[in-house]
Design a protein around this motif. Structure first.
Motif, PDB file in Angstrom:
ATOM      1  N   GLN A 118       0.845  -1.204   0.000  1.00  0.00           N
ATOM      2  CA  GLN A 118       0.000   0.000   0.000  1.00  0.00           C
ATOM      3  C   GLN A 118       0.876   1.248   0.000  1.00  0.00           C
ATOM      4  O   GLN A 118       1.702   1.445   0.889  1.00  0.00           O
ATOM      5  CB  GLN A 118      -0.913  -0.003   1.226  1.00  0.00           C
ATOM      6  CG  GLN A 118      -1.815   1.196   1.298  1.00  0.00           C
ATOM      7  CD  GLN A 118      -2.625   1.235   2.586  1.00  0.00           C
ATOM      8  OE1 GLN A 118      -2.596   0.308   3.384  1.00  0.00           O
ATOM      9  NE2 GLN A 118      -3.335   2.327   2.791  1.00  0.00           N
ATOM     10  N   ALA A 119       0.668   2.115  -1.007  1.00  0.00           N
ATOM     11  CA  ALA A 119       1.455   3.345  -1.125  1.00  0.00           C
ATOM     12  C   ALA A 119       0.997   4.367  -0.095  1.00  0.00           C
ATOM     13  O   ALA A 119      -0.179   4.452   0.247  1.00  0.00           O
ATOM     14  CB  ALA A 119       1.326   3.910  -2.532  1.00  0.00           C
ATOM     15  N   THR A 120       1.949   5.154   0.381  1.00  0.00           N
ATOM     16  CA  THR A 120       1.679   6.227   1.337  1.00  0.00           C
ATOM     17  C   THR A 120       2.799   7.254   1.199  1.00  0.00           C
ATOM     18  O   THR A 120       3.656   7.141   0.319  1.00  0.00           O
ATOM     19  CB  THR A 120       1.584   5.669   2.781  1.00  0.00           C
ATOM     20  OG1 THR A 120       1.141   6.710   3.651  1.00  0.00           O
ATOM     21  CG2 THR A 120       2.901   5.114   3.272  1.00  0.00           C
ATOM     22  N   GLY A 121       2.822   8.230   2.062  1.00  0.00           N
ATOM     23  CA  GLY A 121       3.905   9.200   2.127  1.00  0.00           C
ATOM     24  C   GLY A 121       4.358   9.317   3.565  1.00  0.00           C
ATOM     25  O   GLY A 121       3.544   9.160   4.483  1.00  0.00           O
ATOM     26  N   VAL A 122       5.639   9.552   3.771  1.00  0.00           N
ATOM     27  CA  VAL A 122       6.141   9.737   5.134  1.00  0.00           C
ATOM     28  C   VAL A 122       6.924  11.045   5.212  1.00  0.00           C
ATOM     29  O   VAL A 122       7.562  11.458   4.234  1.00  0.00           O
ATOM     30  CB  VAL A 122       7.029   8.555   5.610  1.00  0.00           C
ATOM     31  CG1 VAL A 122       6.235   7.283   5.722  1.00  0.00           C
ATOM     32  CG2 VAL A 122       8.227   8.356   4.720  1.00  0.00           C
ATOM     33  N   ASN A 123       6.855  11.677   6.367  1.00  0.00           N
ATOM     34  CA  ASN A 123       7.601  12.915   6.580  1.00  0.00           C
ATOM     35  C   ASN A 123       9.034  12.595   6.952  1.00  0.00           C
ATOM     36  O   ASN A 123       9.284  11.779   7.847  1.00  0.00           O
ATOM     37  CB  ASN A 123       6.964  13.735   7.704  1.00  0.00           C
ATOM     38  CG  ASN A 123       5.642  14.325   7.293  1.00  0.00           C
ATOM     39  OD1 ASN A 123       5.538  14.901   6.222  1.00  0.00           O
ATOM     40  ND2 ASN A 123       4.632  14.166   8.133  1.00  0.00           N
ATOM     41  N   THR A 124       9.979  13.216   6.262  1.00  0.00           N
ATOM     42  CA  THR A 124      11.398  13.092   6.583  1.00  0.00           C
ATOM     43  C   THR A 124      11.969  14.502   6.717  1.00  0.00           C
ATOM     44  O   THR A 124      11.269  15.487   6.456  1.00  0.00           O
ATOM     45  CB  THR A 124      12.171  12.341   5.475  1.00  0.00           C
ATOM     46  OG1 THR A 124      12.204  13.161   4.297  1.00  0.00           O
ATOM     47  CG2 THR A 124      11.552  10.994   5.157  1.00  0.00           C
ATOM     48  N   ALA A 125      13.232  14.581   7.068  1.00  0.00           N
ATOM     49  CA  ALA A 125      13.883  15.891   7.180  1.00  0.00           C
ATOM     50  C   ALA A 125      13.856  16.622   5.842  1.00  0.00           C
ATOM     51  O   ALA A 125      13.836  17.852   5.795  1.00  0.00           O
ATOM     52  CB  ALA A 125      15.321  15.722   7.659  1.00  0.00           C
TER      53      ALA A 125
END
Length: 186
Positions: A118-125
């Motif tokens: 399942q595709a998603t997005g994650v917060n990174t620096a």
């Protein structure tokens, strides 16, 4: 990891690759036969035939709980030698990570079809990056082996595999100074 006539390159308990010759026993693993297609190994009296990239995880005796002790580095971080789906990995223990997390190049190295997840997005620096929810068939740290563990593959911005809470929630964690002991709960 490698197969030849009468020899095999193996990783035992997530350790560094080593070459075994037929008849040789290392850390309780005996190479019985090998050719370019498969290797026959014996562990705890049980024989298994394995092809390239396959792994075998021995079972835990009934009534015992596996544990592993980790030592902090000079920065206070805990690294753990292990394996994902039978491929050696060095994890950074991260209680702030919801799941086990690896980057896309690591996923490709272990042959994981992460884009089927399942595709998603994650917060990174560096901002929001694409990621995929996955399940790891096996996760091994020391003698602890868990099956069907939630994970995440992050497209970019993650330099080291993280051993997150999808694994750690199934452990008793005790810290004594520079030593952390993980004991399998279930």
């Amino acid at each position: 990891m490698g197969l030849f006539k009468d020899k095999a390159i193996v990783s035992i308990d997530g350790g560094k690759p080593r070459t075994l010759s037929v008849g040789q026993t290392v850390q309780g693993v005996k190479l019985v036969a090998a050719d370019s297609a498969s290797a026959s190994i014996e562990v705890d009296g049980k024989r298994r035939s394995l092809a390239m990239g396959q792994s075998f995880a021995g079972g835990t005796p009934v009534g015992t709980r596996q544990s592993v002790s980790l030592t902090a580095d000079s920065r206070g971080h805990f690294a753990a030698m292990g394996a994902l789906n039978g491929f050696p990995v060095t994890f950074l223990v991260d209680t702030g990570a919801t799941t086990i997390a690896i980057n896309a190049s690591e996923a490709r190295r272990i042959g994981l079809d992460y884009r089927a997840g399942q595709a998603t997005g994650v917060n990174t620096a560096g901002g929001v990056v694409p990621a995929w929810h996955v399940k790891f068939n096996t996760v091994k740290v020391g003698g602890i082996v868990l099956n069907q563990v939630d994970g995440m593959v992050v497209e970019s911005g993650l330099s080291v595999p993280l051993l997150g809470m999808s694994f750690l929630n199934r452990m008793e964690m005790k810290r004594d100074g520079q030593t952390m002991t993980l004991t399998q709960r279930f």
